[in-house]
Design a protein around this motif. Sequence first.
Motif, short mmCIF file in Angstrom:
data_model
loop_
_atom_site.label_atom_id
_atom_site.label_comp_id
_atom_site.label_asym_id
_atom_site.label_seq_id
_atom_site.Cartn_x
_atom_site.Cartn_y
_atom_site.Cartn_z
N MET A 50 1.39 1.49 10.95
CA MET A 50 1.96 1.98 12.40
C MET A 50 0.95 1.03 13.25
O MET A 50 -0.10 0.99 13.15
N SER A 51 1.61 0.45 14.14
CA SER A 51 0.85 -0.75 15.19
C SER A 51 0.05 0.11 16.14
O SER A 51 0.35 1.52 16.43
N ALA A 52 -0.80 -0.65 16.88
CA ALA A 52 -1.80 -0.03 17.45
C ALA A 52 -0.87 0.49 19.01
O ALA A 52 -1.25 1.48 19.62
N THR A 57 2.16 1.52 19.07
CA THR A 57 2.85 2.74 18.58
C THR A 57 1.93 4.00 18.47
O THR A 57 2.21 5.12 18.95
N LYS A 58 0.73 3.82 17.94
CA LYS A 58 -0.26 4.83 18.03
C LYS A 58 -0.56 5.40 19.47
O LYS A 58 -0.73 6.39 19.63
N THR A 107 1.25 13.93 9.94
CA THR A 107 0.38 13.09 9.34
C THR A 107 0.39 12.95 7.75
O THR A 107 0.53 12.01 7.11
N LEU A 116 2.41 7.72 20.90
CA LEU A 116 2.05 8.68 20.29
C LEU A 116 1.03 9.76 20.86
O LEU A 116 1.33 10.80 21.18
N LEU A 117 0.08 9.11 21.15
CA LEU A 117 -1.18 9.67 21.54
C LEU A 117 -0.81 9.91 23.16
O LEU A 117 -1.12 11.35 23.42
N TRP A 166 3.81 11.19 6.99
CA TRP A 166 3.61 9.79 7.03
C TRP A 166 2.88 9.23 5.76
O TRP A 166 3.28 7.99 5.32
#
Length: 322
Positions: free
Chosen positions: A1-3, A5-6, A177, A9-10, A180
Amino acid sequence: MSARTKLILLACFSILCAAPLYLSPYHMTLLLPAIAYSIILLGFNLLFGYTGLLSFGHALFVAIGAYTVAILTSRLGIKNMEIIFLYAIIASAVIAVPVGLICVRHVRIFFGMLTLAFGMLFHSILFKFYDLSGGDSGIPVVRPFLLGQDLSSMDKTSFLVGPFFYYSIIILILLGTLMWRIVNSPMGMHFRAIRDNPRKAEYLGIQVHRFRLIAFVISAIYASIGGALLVVPVGLADPELAYWTHSGNIVFMTILGGFNNFLGPIVGAFAFIGLKDQLVGLTQYWRFALGVVLVLLVLLLPNGIMGLLQTRKRTVSQEKVQ
């Protein structure tokens, strides 16, 4: 998961957590089933999107989770939600193993029809055996304890849009999580290999039926946990939770969000709840409207909402390169 994308999501979870600050209690109650269905669909997509098995009877396990909550809280006096989850996991696994052993030996329409048959069989049991399930009247749900805390002094709305809302989000994050990790593990690679070419996977030494059964049981457990969360706001577990149309809604939500993307089922759950709410308010023929949406979705957006966003992202990237 790319930064990136993170970060997205956050941001999404931050907006969701802040929902009580800008949404009315009514719209907050719409978020609760969306969160519960997100958990259900994460498990369902492991079976469908990653393993290639389309179940038309998955509502069976949603009903198991719901009835576990109802029976334990109203008849046995067990109200601790974490203990209820444990019982729901055990009950769903106990039923999923023998059902899965029969179903996973078949694929495509045969697997779908077998799961549909088991789902309808379970619905008939819930509907006819009154002493067990309360028949068509169902079983009421008593408000459970959250993390051992008795919150019965709160009114229902405050309980649902407050502690229960955040409790559901925590469960979604934990199970998301975990899922995933599963789909990005060697076991997840086995699932995808079986989906893409089961015969070749078998030649490579993968025990196809065994891994299909594992995916089936995991998806059943996720469905039962989601079902346990789904029934608390409603306050009643009834046989319609196991009916085939409910299984159809689960399939619809997965396709709507996009089963080729990990986050697709979550997007599909929120989109479906919002779409259904709008259509119910606009017309009494909302089921017909949902059917039209499904037809258009299959014809025009076979990869769902997330597929459309990914296509748009690639197009923008290509334009920038040019």
